[in-house]
Design a protein around this motif. Structure first.
Motif, mmCIF file in Angstrom:
data_model
loop_
_atom_site.group_PDB
_atom_site.id
_atom_site.type_symbol
_atom_site.label_atom_id
_atom_site.label_comp_id
_atom_site.label_asym_id
_atom_site.label_seq_id
_atom_site.Cartn_x
_atom_site.Cartn_y
_atom_site.Cartn_z
ATOM 1 N N VAL A 291 8.820 5.888 -4.567
ATOM 2 C CA VAL A 291 8.593 6.483 -5.823
ATOM 3 C C VAL A 291 7.971 5.766 -6.815
ATOM 4 O O VAL A 291 6.910 6.300 -7.533
ATOM 5 C CB VAL A 291 9.857 7.111 -6.322
ATOM 6 N N LEU A 292 8.302 4.286 -6.968
ATOM 7 C CA LEU A 292 7.444 3.622 -7.975
ATOM 8 C C LEU A 292 5.983 3.353 -7.568
ATOM 9 O O LEU A 292 4.978 3.344 -8.393
ATOM 10 C CB LEU A 292 8.213 2.071 -7.911
ATOM 11 N N MET A 293 5.750 3.289 -6.196
ATOM 12 C CA MET A 293 4.641 3.121 -5.697
ATOM 13 C C MET A 293 3.547 4.310 -6.157
ATOM 14 O O MET A 293 2.376 3.958 -6.521
ATOM 15 C CB MET A 293 4.416 2.916 -4.165
ATOM 16 N N GLU A 294 4.293 5.484 -6.052
ATOM 17 C CA GLU A 294 3.658 6.542 -6.518
ATOM 18 C C GLU A 294 3.135 6.707 -7.777
ATOM 19 O O GLU A 294 2.053 6.907 -8.275
ATOM 20 C CB GLU A 294 4.379 8.175 -6.209
ATOM 21 N N ALA A 295 3.891 6.179 -8.763
ATOM 22 C CA ALA A 295 3.888 5.963 -10.093
ATOM 23 C C ALA A 295 2.812 5.122 -10.370
ATOM 24 O O ALA A 295 1.780 5.235 -11.074
ATOM 25 C CB ALA A 295 5.173 5.744 -10.817
ATOM 26 N N ALA A 296 2.787 3.938 -9.681
ATOM 27 C CA ALA A 296 1.806 3.017 -10.027
ATOM 28 C C ALA A 296 0.299 3.395 -9.403
ATOM 29 O O ALA A 296 -0.566 3.237 -10.096
ATOM 30 C CB ALA A 296 2.156 1.568 -9.064
ATOM 31 N N ILE A 297 0.296 4.185 -7.915
ATOM 32 C CA ILE A 297 -1.029 4.848 -7.777
ATOM 33 C C ILE A 297 -1.413 5.736 -8.814
ATOM 34 O O ILE A 297 -2.455 5.585 -9.159
ATOM 35 C CB ILE A 297 -0.885 5.341 -6.454
ATOM 36 N N LEU A 328 -9.634 5.404 -3.217
ATOM 37 C CA LEU A 328 -8.526 4.649 -2.246
ATOM 38 C C LEU A 328 -7.028 5.466 -3.126
ATOM 39 O O LEU A 328 -6.366 5.344 -2.366
ATOM 40 C CB LEU A 328 -8.593 3.340 -2.815
ATOM 41 N N ALA A 329 -7.213 5.440 -4.343
ATOM 42 C CA ALA A 329 -5.722 5.749 -4.858
ATOM 43 C C ALA A 329 -5.746 7.423 -4.579
ATOM 44 O O ALA A 329 -4.536 7.425 -4.449
ATOM 45 C CB ALA A 329 -6.046 5.732 -6.521
ATOM 46 N N LEU A 330 -6.707 8.091 -4.666
ATOM 47 C CA LEU A 330 -6.300 9.527 -4.199
ATOM 48 C C LEU A 330 -5.918 9.459 -2.695
ATOM 49 O O LEU A 330 -4.999 10.331 -2.351
ATOM 50 C CB LEU A 330 -7.976 10.306 -4.314
ATOM 51 N N ALA A 331 -6.522 8.727 -1.866
ATOM 52 C CA ALA A 331 -6.186 8.612 -0.427
ATOM 53 C C ALA A 331 -4.811 8.142 -0.187
ATOM 54 O O ALA A 331 -3.786 8.959 0.397
ATOM 55 C CB ALA A 331 -7.075 7.929 0.371
ATOM 56 N N GLY A 332 -4.402 7.174 -1.075
ATOM 57 C CA GLY A 332 -2.974 6.553 -1.121
ATOM 58 C C GLY A 332 -2.096 7.618 -1.273
ATOM 59 O O GLY A 332 -1.234 7.751 -1.000
ATOM 60 N N LEU A 333 -2.569 8.229 -2.467
ATOM 61 C CA LEU A 333 -1.413 9.386 -2.972
ATOM 62 C C LEU A 333 -1.290 10.607 -2.181
ATOM 63 O O LEU A 333 -0.073 10.897 -1.992
ATOM 64 C CB LEU A 333 -2.033 9.803 -4.506
ATOM 65 N N PHE A 334 -2.363 10.926 -1.636
ATOM 66 C CA PHE A 334 -2.515 11.786 -0.364
ATOM 67 C C PHE A 334 -1.311 11.653 0.812
ATOM 68 O O PHE A 334 -0.555 12.274 1.443
ATOM 69 C CB PHE A 334 -3.692 12.223 0.110
#
Lengths: 484, 226
Positions: A291-297, A328-334
């Motif tokens: 969850v925190l990684m999502e916030a960071a991204i 990269l951020a968009l791909a990571g979030l996806f």
């Protein structure tokens, strides 16, 4: 209490003895004690006054700094808004001017077409060359009753009627053509009206932009000129922003909690379920980290989109690399959203399996178990939630930045208030201590008033004796010596 | 500026590796040793014991927990008396499958014909204690399903060492009253008090008698959290 009694059986005598001893002792030590009280009182009062002064100075300095920071931030914001508006106006004007040439050309074309149509609509009366002169010449022929002439005249009449009919026909055809041409002019007028409306809209937009720029410039000028009022307005604005940001962050935290609950259970299938860190299962911590990684991204994403500026260094990197990080951020979030979605589905399966296990261990039949899992709505709902919540969580960067920016000013304002309150308290304390020391000296004198009175009487008697002795010795001496 | 990507990459690596790297030395798993009396006086309780185990013990077990089932008969200090030894898989889905398999094993134990003339309770406790010591789980519980009436075969000697039940909480549950207990309850109470003394003297962490089996799950949870 009884331990200090000299005669435990006789409390009154003991208390009297203690009082007597203390009074005598305090009377003997009166002068140094009064000096001690005075020094102590003055020292404490001066110390407190010094603390009060320091606090007041610190509050003033903090307020000044906070005001400067606030004004700088406000000026920067106003400049930023102005710059953005000017850029928008610049790009808008370039675009609109490009459009203006097109509209102008179109108008020209339409007007040209209109002119041609107008000319085509002109009425030209039909003329039959030489026809009138021929009629006049024939009309001058005398009627002789000759049947040949009669026949010629009748032939001429027929020809004349034919020609008239043909001319009328031709006139009607011309009129119809003109009406048709006039009919084709109607769309042209409409197009011209539409072009003019568009132009009016563009001009309206330009005027609106100008008004906005005027407003920003006025704000900016106010900031430059009336700094005190601007600082007050900015403080109010910062407080409002801080509260709004805190509210939105609170809501986002609620979303993060739901998100966490959604994936905490299925994470136990992915990481060692028995392991713990500080008493917390690793699966729980992993879900929290996810969850925190999502916030960071989300923070990176918002920075790359230029919505926030939590990492100022990221704003300075080249555009191509910004695009790369954004991608990269968009791909990571996806990816994380997809993982969460699948975990949400897995969660439902685990819950069902546990229910089946419990019922099975309790000796219930499989029929009850099956009836509980017929609806697909929970699974779909959880999957959708699992996919959507990371994207919502990514937006947390915006209120976070707002909170950090405005919270700083709010904390500074609170610090100023606290320091000012401390200063007032210390100054008040200083006054109280000064008066208290004076009062303590008076109380001391009250306590030892009896020995003091005795001392005064003794001194008075001694003085009188000395006076008497002096007077007696003065009488023995020659007149004039006593005056020396 | 050329190495702008290092910071986010480092943060990501640190965040991802933290749960794996920061392992906790404290053990949070639980080992439950179940002793089931199969002697003649307690034979009729076997189905009830299995039902209690399936309802109150198995559902509460977590991945990594261990369950031992030891039979109390005339000579209980035999390795053959170990009916089941199971450590649950780290994945909950696999652990659930293991629980179901163990439940079936317990059902078969309940159905099996067994009757012994003697009751070697301390032998089974010693065997269970040895297993528990070897497992060294975070919390160790021994559940004794018996009438707690010790009846050793002639020539059998059982002496509990001082550290026999080190760190082990012993629970006597579903204790059956014998005919003599009904005529004089003091006999029953003295018997349980005697067991409490022996367990505590052998290093037992705790001794408890549970009458209501539905409280067992809560007790096990309490023991797990320490």
């Amino acid at each position: 209490m009884q331990s200090i009694y000299l005669w435990p059986d006789n409390a009154l005598a003991s208390i009297f003895a203690v009082w007597l001893v203390s009074v005598v002792f305090l009377w003997a030590a009166r002068e140094p004690m009064l000096r001690l009280l005075s020094t102590l009182g003055n020292g404490l009062a001066e110390g407190l006054a010094s603390i009060g002064g320091s606090c007041a100075a610190a509050a003033k300095e903090l307020q000044q700094r906070s005001r400067e920071v606030l004004l700088a931030a406000g000026t920067r914001d106003a400049q930023g808004r102005l710059d953005r508006e000017l850029q928008r106006v610049d790009s808008g004007f370039s675009k609109q001017l490009g459009h203006y040439s097109q509209i102008h050309r179109r108008l020209d074309d339409q007007l040209l077409a209109l002119e041609q149509d107008y000319q085509a609509c002109g009425i030209a009366p039909l003329e039959i060359p030489g026809w009138s002169a021929a009629v006049e010449a024939i009309a001058g022929i005398p009627l002789s009753g000759d049947p040949n002439i009669q026949k010629v005249l009748e032939g001429i009449k027929r020809s004349s009627q034919d020609a008239e009919r043909k001319a009328l026909q031709s006139f009607r055809e011309d009129s119809a053509r003109r009406h048709k041409t006039l009919g084709t002019m109607l769309p042209c007028w409409k197009a011209i009206r539409s072009s003019l409306t568009r132009m009016q809209d563009r001009v309206g937009l330009a005027l609106e932009s100008s008004a906005r720029i005027n407003s920003f410039v006025e704000d900016y000028e106010k900031l430059r000129q009336n700094r005190e009022e601007a600082a007050r307005a900015l403080t109010y604005s910062a407080t409002k922003l801080c509260l709004v940001a805190a509210l939105v962050l609170g809501i986002a935290l609620g979303g993060a909690f739901i998100n966490f609950q959604l994936i905490a259970l299925p994470m136990s299938e992915l990481v060692p379920a028995g392991a713990r860190i500080g008493g917390l299962p690793v699966s729980t911590i992993s879900a929290l980290v996810l969850v925190l990684m999502e916030a960071a991204i989300g923070i990176f994403l918002m920075d790359m989109l230029g919505i926030t500026e939590l990492f100022p260094k990221l704003a300075t990197i080249p555009r191509s690399r910004r695009r790369l990080i954004l991608g990269l951020a968009l791909a990571g979030l996806f990816f994380l959203a997809a993982v969460e979605s699948s975990l949400a589905i897995l969660r439902e399966q685990i819950v069902e399996a546990e229910a089946v296990l419990k019922l099975s261990l309790a000796g219930e039949g499989p029929r009850i178990v099956q009836s509980a899992s017929q609806s697909a709505i929970p699974v779909v709902g959880q999957a959708v939630l699992g996919f959507v919540l990371p994207w919502v969580l990514a937006l947390v960067a915006v209120p976070l930045e707002m909170l950090l920016d405005s919270g700083r000013h709010l904390l500074a304002a609170l610090g100023v208030l606290t320091l000012a309150a401390l200063s007032h308290l210390a100054n008040g304390g200083s006054h109280v201590v000064r008066h208290a020391s004076t009062m303590a000296a008076s109380l001391y004198d009250v306590y030892v008033s009896i020995p003091l009175r005795i001392e005064a009487l003794a001194r008075g008697a001694e003085g009188a004796r000395q006076d008497r002795r002096y007077n007696v010795s003065g009488q023995d001496k020659a007149p004039g010596e006593g005056a020396i | 500026m050329k190495e702008w990507y290092r910071f986010p990459a480092l943060v990501m690596v640190l965040v991802l590796s933290c749960p794996l790297a920061c392992s906790d030395d404290t053990r949070y798993d639980q080992a439950i040793c179940v002793l089931i009396d199969v002697s003649g006086t307690y034979a009729d309780q076997r189905e009830e014991v299995v039902r209690i185990l399936k309802r109150e013990v198995l559902p509460g077990m977590e991945p990594g927990d261990t369950l031992l089932v030891i039979r109390i008969d005339g000579e209980s200090y035999e390795r053959d008396n170990l009916e089941a030894l199971l450590t649950l898989d780290a994945r909950p889905s696999h652990a659930n499958a293991q629980k179901l398999a163990l439940a079936r094993q317990l059902d078969s134990l309940a159905e099996r014909e067994m009757a012994t003339p003697h009751t070697d309770i301390p032998g089974a406790m010693m065997l269970g204690g040895e297993y528990l010591r070897e497992l060294a789980s975070g919390s160790r519980v021994m559940l004794v399903f018996s009438d707690m009436e010790e009846d050793l075969a002639p020539g059998t000697r059982r002496g509990l060492r001082e550290d026999e039940f080190d760190e082990v909480s012993v629970v006597a549950i579903n204790v059956k009253r014998l005919r003599g207990d009904n005529s004089d309850p003091e006999v029953f109470r003295t018997r349980l008090a005697d067991w409490e003394r022996r367990v505590l003297a052998s290093g037992g962490r705790d001794w408890r008698t549970i009458m209501d089996p539905t409280r067992l799950a809560a007790y096990l949870g309490e023991m797990r959290s320490g």
